[in-house]
Design a protein around this motif. Sequence first.
Motif, short mmCIF file in Angstrom:
data_model
loop_
_atom_site.label_atom_id
_atom_site.label_comp_id
_atom_site.label_asym_id
_atom_site.label_seq_id
_atom_site.Cartn_x
_atom_site.Cartn_y
_atom_site.Cartn_z
N ARG A 1 -1.36 -28.04 -25.41
CA ARG A 1 -2.57 -27.58 -26.30
C ARG A 1 -3.01 -26.19 -25.62
NH1 ARG A 1 -7.80 -30.38 -27.62
NH2 ARG A 1 -8.22 -29.32 -25.75
N SER A 2 -3.31 -26.48 -24.40
CA SER A 2 -4.20 -25.21 -23.74
C SER A 2 -3.31 -23.98 -23.57
CB SER A 2 -4.06 -25.63 -22.25
OG SER A 2 -5.23 -26.71 -22.14
N TYR A 3 -1.80 -24.36 -23.74
CA TYR A 3 -0.93 -23.16 -23.67
C TYR A 3 -1.08 -22.31 -24.96
CZ TYR A 3 1.03 -24.46 -19.43
OH TYR A 3 1.02 -24.82 -17.97
N PHE A 4 -1.10 -23.07 -26.15
CA PHE A 4 -1.13 -22.70 -27.53
C PHE A 4 -2.32 -21.88 -27.61
CE2 PHE A 4 1.67 -26.24 -28.65
CZ PHE A 4 2.92 -25.35 -29.20
N GLU B 1 -5.22 -17.78 -28.95
CA GLU B 1 -6.76 -17.53 -29.20
C GLU B 1 -7.49 -16.67 -28.18
OE1 GLU B 1 -8.66 -21.15 -29.98
OE2 GLU B 1 -7.00 -21.89 -31.38
N THR B 2 -6.54 -16.13 -27.12
CA THR B 2 -7.24 -15.43 -26.11
C THR B 2 -6.60 -14.14 -25.97
OG1 THR B 2 -5.87 -16.02 -24.25
CG2 THR B 2 -7.79 -17.44 -24.72
N LEU C 1 -7.71 -24.22 -19.82
CA LEU C 1 -7.11 -22.86 -20.00
C LEU C 1 -6.81 -22.27 -18.65
CD1 LEU C 1 -9.31 -21.20 -22.82
CD2 LEU C 1 -6.94 -21.65 -22.60
N TYR C 2 -7.79 -22.59 -17.77
CA TYR C 2 -7.47 -21.81 -16.60
C TYR C 2 -6.25 -22.25 -15.74
CZ TYR C 2 -8.60 -20.24 -11.77
OH TYR C 2 -8.47 -19.58 -10.67
N ALA C 3 -6.03 -23.27 -15.81
CA ALA C 3 -4.79 -24.14 -14.97
C ALA C 3 -3.70 -23.62 -15.76
CB ALA C 3 -4.72 -25.43 -15.07
#
Lengths: 701, 275
Positions: B54-57, B62-63, B241-243
């Motif tokens: 999810r974080s990768y998506f 979104e960023t 997200l950071y990772a």
Amino acid sequence: MLYENRKALREVCDKYEDSHPGININLIYRETEELRSNFQSAALGGSGPELIYGPSDQVGPFAVMGIIKPLDDLFPPSFFNQFSSNAVVQFQDKTWMVGDGVGNHLMLMYNKDIVSSPPENTDEMIKIGKSLTKDLDDDGIIDQYGLVWNFTEPFFYVPWIGGFGEWFINDDGSPNLNTKSNENAFAFIKSLRDEHRIIPKECDYETANALFKTGRAAMIINGDWSWGDYRDKVDFGIAALPMVSSTGVFPTPLVSTKGYSINVHTTSEKLSHTIDLMTYLTSPEVQLHYMRRLNVQPSSLAALSHPDVQANSLLKQNAAIIKKGRPMPVVPELRAIWDALRGEYQSVLAGTKDPHTAAVESQRKAIDQIKTMNLVIEPGVQGKFIKGLLFLFIAALGIIFWIKKKIYLRSFQENKFAYLMLLPAFLGIMSVIIFPFGYNLIISLSNFSLRTFKDWEIIGFHHFASVLTDGGFYSLFGKTIIWTVVNVCFHVSLGVFLAVMINRTLPAKRTLRTLLIIPWALPQYIAALTWRGMFNQEYGSINLILNKFFNMSPIQWLSQPVEAFSACIITNIWLGFPFMMVVALGGLQSIPKEMYEASQVDGASRWQQFWNITLPMIKPVMIPAVILGTIWTFNNINVVWLVSNGGEPSDLTHILVSYVYKAAFNLYRYGYAAALSMIIFLILSMFTVSFMRRSKLDAVV
Amino acid sequence: MSKKIETLFIFSFLVLFTLATLYPALNIIGISLRTDDAFQTRSLALWTAESSFRSYFTLFLETDFLTWMKNSFLVSFVVTLTGVVLASTSGYALSRFNFMGRRAVLSSLLMTQMFPATMLLLPFFILLAKLKLINSYLGLIIIYSSTALPFCIWQMKGYYDTIPAALEEAARMDGCSRFSAFIKVILPVSSPALVITALFSFMASWSEYVVAAIVLQDPELYTLPLGLKSFQASLATQWGLYAAGAVVVSIPVTILFISLSRFLVSGLTVGSVKG
């Protein structure tokens, strides 16, 4: 500033842009500490943003440096009257900031699924905490804590001093740390951790936050800024910090505002736009928007009386909590007090000082630091003398150049090609490295500091003298030497060892070699932060592995001085050995195989081969690498700063460079920091020259 | 027979050591696959039931991650190019010509590495502000190329020293000018060192944060480290997200290193001593 807050700010700015065609608002986002240092540099260079939004405690330093404008003449008095008094930030009888909300104060938040009603006093808090600190699966490890918070930071600690009766700062900005209240508060926090065991042994902000959000902590002490983050994850309630049972007094959280100040360099047309924008950004309309979206307590009286605010039960409770607090001091001295308090407090927590000594020491240190911070050394005779000397030096250089002009010119003619090849790189290095170097040399001779931010003068060698006569310098120097020697030894021995191992017929040799280079390839700051996470006492993989495979009890890596310094060293060894390995591999490849074969015929053992052939043969490539490695390690600030979180505990993990950084950007002692970096430079030059002489390596360059 | 056992022994040691070395890198991948709040766990597993991409998506969709990436590639590319051109020419001058001031230049190159970089920030800023280069890539590129140069020049000079001078003398006999002898004869045989120089310049700019933070102010211009840092608010870091961002940032450098590791061993001379 939270992501959601940033989004909300962007929204209101978009709205403003829509109604004011031709105006573009550029939002630059920086974290509090960086906001400060970047804005300082920017203002010194005569630029920077027109409007600065930040916490009220930056007002003191900025006002003293003269990099923000007093607002009194820019706005009509009626403008200021529309806010509650703690949102209009004054310092030395002038107004410097207007806040768009009030709060940033600490409170007790509790998970309603676990705690039915919040504790009224500390005895109750300890009782509830004890019953809720649980080892659910009986493995000897706590799975749920009664209470968590970022208790090692002064901001999260000082409310308790108030709860024990006295306050940590006097009205004139001088510290008041040598008090019974401070001692009692020290002892109280320590007892929560060691005696009652309702808080984790090591708990930084991130850990506390994560534990509370995932329901693994019943209560947390945190600020209003965290509501947005918790809202969707935990059904939480808020309450004032519980009354201290022994005194019957409530702890006093610091209440501040976040608001807008105007850059001193903003003038004419831009200034009037800026004033207009600031009026808009602090208006009731915008504040109500923030209130609805983010539950920010408005500062505008009109917004406060709005029915929506009245109906908001969270804000109503919050207003009562705010009443128990005290306004955040804005004097620049606050930084020095925080700093002194942080160090001593961490010593108490680490068990190296008793509360009484720590209270006495923190007062002494705070006074000392305030003195050094505010010190302005007037340029005396020495200053003029140095100025004259500098001038003479430059003149002498010019004259020498003029006399030898012909020789230089001839040399240029003869080697035109070489000089031309060198020129572009030379210009680049000249401007980017030599100029700053010269600038630093001058700063190091000057009285550049907080109070002389804009009109510093050359004063002479005062800073050099104060560095060299300070005992602290020598212990830092000693630590830096340990740091460098241990690191470089491990880098080289590990590197050479691995290179020798790999440099033979092995399956998957190339893959292994490639994989071993990865620590070098990873960006340093990412690696350092990852390691910091791995060193966490309870949740870090290092302790988990030590416990699982070696049955060791958890080590407090980050809160004990020796352990924390070792943690930095381990991280840096990991980062640095691949470079040495690669250099050693390069050296090994140049050794002809015949040499080994010949020595084998002579019956030499493996060890003898290594000692008599391998080492001497790779020495010529290793020595320059060792010199470079030493210089790099000596000056490596990233690892120490990131792993130990800026020198924690108690500033005991600093090496010289990280201390330079702290002196310059934390206590505004630019002159002192510049002198210290000149000394570092001299130390390294002397090392390099003598090392090269000793290894007869003049030929390197 | 004993030789085989020894190899096996060394091999298994190296495999274990490599795994231990890789653990921190794998650890951050593990975090990137968890949710923001699950990073404080006692599980050593890298992949858990809750793990997802999810974080990768979020990161890519979104960023502004792709913009930052593009910016970083642009800056790093120019810096690499400048670094290679300047280091190869000046390294050559220092290796082949004995001119006045040569030794001074060589020692001062080494000296530049000795000054604590943090104290250079304030002068950098003042310099760039005077030149009106704040908030522009030009300022950033000048700083990056120049700070990476001393090492690269040293490294190139060291490599040229190992090439026999007879090579360009022969070319000169054939009527080449000095410059064309350098371009046609020396540069091609120096490719391992050039690759290393390129790699170092690239690395110096790819993951640099501190200078970028003072030079770039417009979010449109952000490079990757700046963007990554914006996930890391002081009181609410978006760890997932950071990772994930950190993993993606590390990928290009790691790929470069892996694909160039052959050259690393042969091209990294750090200025070896002439025998």
